[in-house]
Design an enzyme around this catalytic site. Structure first.
Site, PDB file in Angstrom:
ATOM      1  N   SER A  60     -41.762 -83.344  60.487  1.00  0.00           N
ATOM      2  CA  SER A  60     -42.680 -84.384  60.952  1.00  0.00           C
ATOM      3  C   SER A  60     -43.684 -84.782  59.873  1.00  0.00           C
ATOM      4  O   SER A  60     -43.965 -84.026  58.948  1.00  0.00           O
ATOM      5  CB  SER A  60     -43.436 -83.899  62.188  1.00  0.00           C
ATOM      6  OG  SER A  60     -42.544 -83.471  63.172  1.00  0.00           O
TER       7      SER A  60
HETATM    8  N1  SAH Z   1     -41.609 -79.506  64.046  1.00  0.00           N
HETATM    9  C1  SAH Z   1     -40.397 -79.736  63.311  1.00  0.00           C
HETATM   10  C2  SAH Z   1     -39.753 -80.978  63.870  1.00  0.00           C
HETATM   11  C3  SAH Z   1     -38.307 -80.942  63.772  1.00  0.00           C
HETATM   12  S1  SAH Z   1     -37.494 -82.317  64.502  1.00  0.00           S
HETATM   13  C4  SAH Z   1     -40.691 -79.906  61.835  1.00  0.00           C
HETATM   14  O1  SAH Z   1     -41.726 -80.475  61.502  1.00  0.00           O
HETATM   15  O2  SAH Z   1     -39.876 -79.503  61.017  1.00  0.00           O
HETATM   16  C5  SAH Z   1     -37.231 -81.763  66.146  1.00  0.00           C
HETATM   17  C6  SAH Z   1     -36.491 -80.457  66.310  1.00  0.00           C
HETATM   18  O3  SAH Z   1     -36.290 -80.247  67.702  1.00  0.00           O
HETATM   19  C7  SAH Z   1     -35.111 -80.453  65.667  1.00  0.00           C
HETATM   20  O4  SAH Z   1     -34.992 -79.365  64.828  1.00  0.00           O
HETATM   21  C8  SAH Z   1     -34.164 -80.358  66.867  1.00  0.00           C
HETATM   22  O5  SAH Z   1     -32.969 -79.668  66.610  1.00  0.00           O
HETATM   23  C9  SAH Z   1     -35.032 -79.623  67.867  1.00  0.00           C
HETATM   24  N2  SAH Z   1     -34.600 -79.761  69.257  1.00  0.00           N
HETATM   25  C10 SAH Z   1     -34.171 -80.868  69.919  1.00  0.00           C
HETATM   26  N3  SAH Z   1     -33.846 -80.574  71.180  1.00  0.00           N
HETATM   27  C11 SAH Z   1     -34.067 -79.233  71.343  1.00  0.00           C
HETATM   28  C12 SAH Z   1     -33.902 -78.328  72.423  1.00  0.00           C
HETATM   29  N4  SAH Z   1     -33.417 -78.715  73.602  1.00  0.00           N
HETATM   30  N5  SAH Z   1     -34.217 -77.033  72.217  1.00  0.00           N
HETATM   31  C13 SAH Z   1     -34.683 -76.599  71.024  1.00  0.00           C
HETATM   32  N6  SAH Z   1     -34.852 -77.409  69.954  1.00  0.00           N
HETATM   33  C14 SAH Z   1     -34.558 -78.710  70.104  1.00  0.00           C
END
Ligand code: SAH
Length: 209
Positions: A60
């Protein structure tokens, strides 16, 4: 420009976005964001941009990480549940500000990578779980704070169930076909919803990979 200067510029930019919480800003200033992205993208580590990570996901934008963290009202006596570990960057920021972080990621690769990165940074107050965060934490736990970093159209009920009374849940939520950083505050079993910035997050998905 030196890395130190790039970091200072980023902090100044976050201040312009209205981020004032000193603990949040200093946590962002201390953390080496370049460790959470591909080496080839290191030169962009301190730009206020979201960047691609493995599995078609994104780390993010720092301003969004800062805003969501600030809205969680960090408290060292609280535990926090994070859904969407991704790169582990937001996880690391939370680990500086909360007692313990419980984090769930559905992609095995991201789960393993983030564990490794945080171990190398000697961060120890994190419990990692590879699973579907839609189901909430896989034990009957309650959390004072919850953060979801993938977007959803409706409030995920299984996650909200694990929020304690007087707890705060921060997530990107769709409203009238746009996504907004949203807070849900629980008090005496009723909830209060408030919307903040318009954002763009990857979707929350079901199952594991
Ligand atoms: N906070 C992270 C954002 C990653 S993007 C950063 O800054 O790196 C969002 C993340 O949510 C992704 O890695 C995706 O795989 C995860 N995600 C989406 N749906 C999910 C679920 N049902 N359970 C766990 N993780 C999930």
């Amino acid at each position: 420009m030196s890395e130190k200067l790039r970091k200072i510029n980023l902090i100044l930019e976050l201040r312009k976005y209205g981020i004032t919480d000193r603990a949040v800003l200093s946590s962002i200033e201390k953390l080496p964001r370049e460790k959470f992205i591909d080496k080839e993208l290191s030169f962009k580590a301190y730009k206020n941009d979201a960047l691609p990570i493995s599995c078609n996901q994104t780390i993010s934008q720092p301003a969004v990480v800062a805003k969501m963290t600030e809205l969680l009202e960090p408290d060292e006596s609280c535990n926090v549940l994070e859904i969407g570990t991704g790169s582990g960057y937001q996880t690391a920021i939370l680990s500086n500000l909360f007692k313990r972080v419980y984090t769930i990621e559905r992609f095995k690769e991201l789960h393993e990578n983030s564990k490794e990165v945080l171990k190398n940074l000697s961060i120890k107050n994190i419990v990692f779980y590879h699973g579907d965060g839609k189901k909430g934490w896989p034990a009957k736990f309650f959390f004072n704070r919850i953060i979801l970093t993938a977007v959803t159209n409706t409030i995920p009920k299984n996650i909200l169930k694990q929020l304690s009374d007087n707890g705060i849940f921060v997530l990107p939520l769709v409203h009238k076909s746009s996504q907004y950083i949203t807070t849900i505050k629980k008090k005496n079993n009723s909830i209060k919803i408030k919307r903040y910035w318009k954002v763009r997050f990857v979707p929350m998905q079901s199952g594991i990979q």
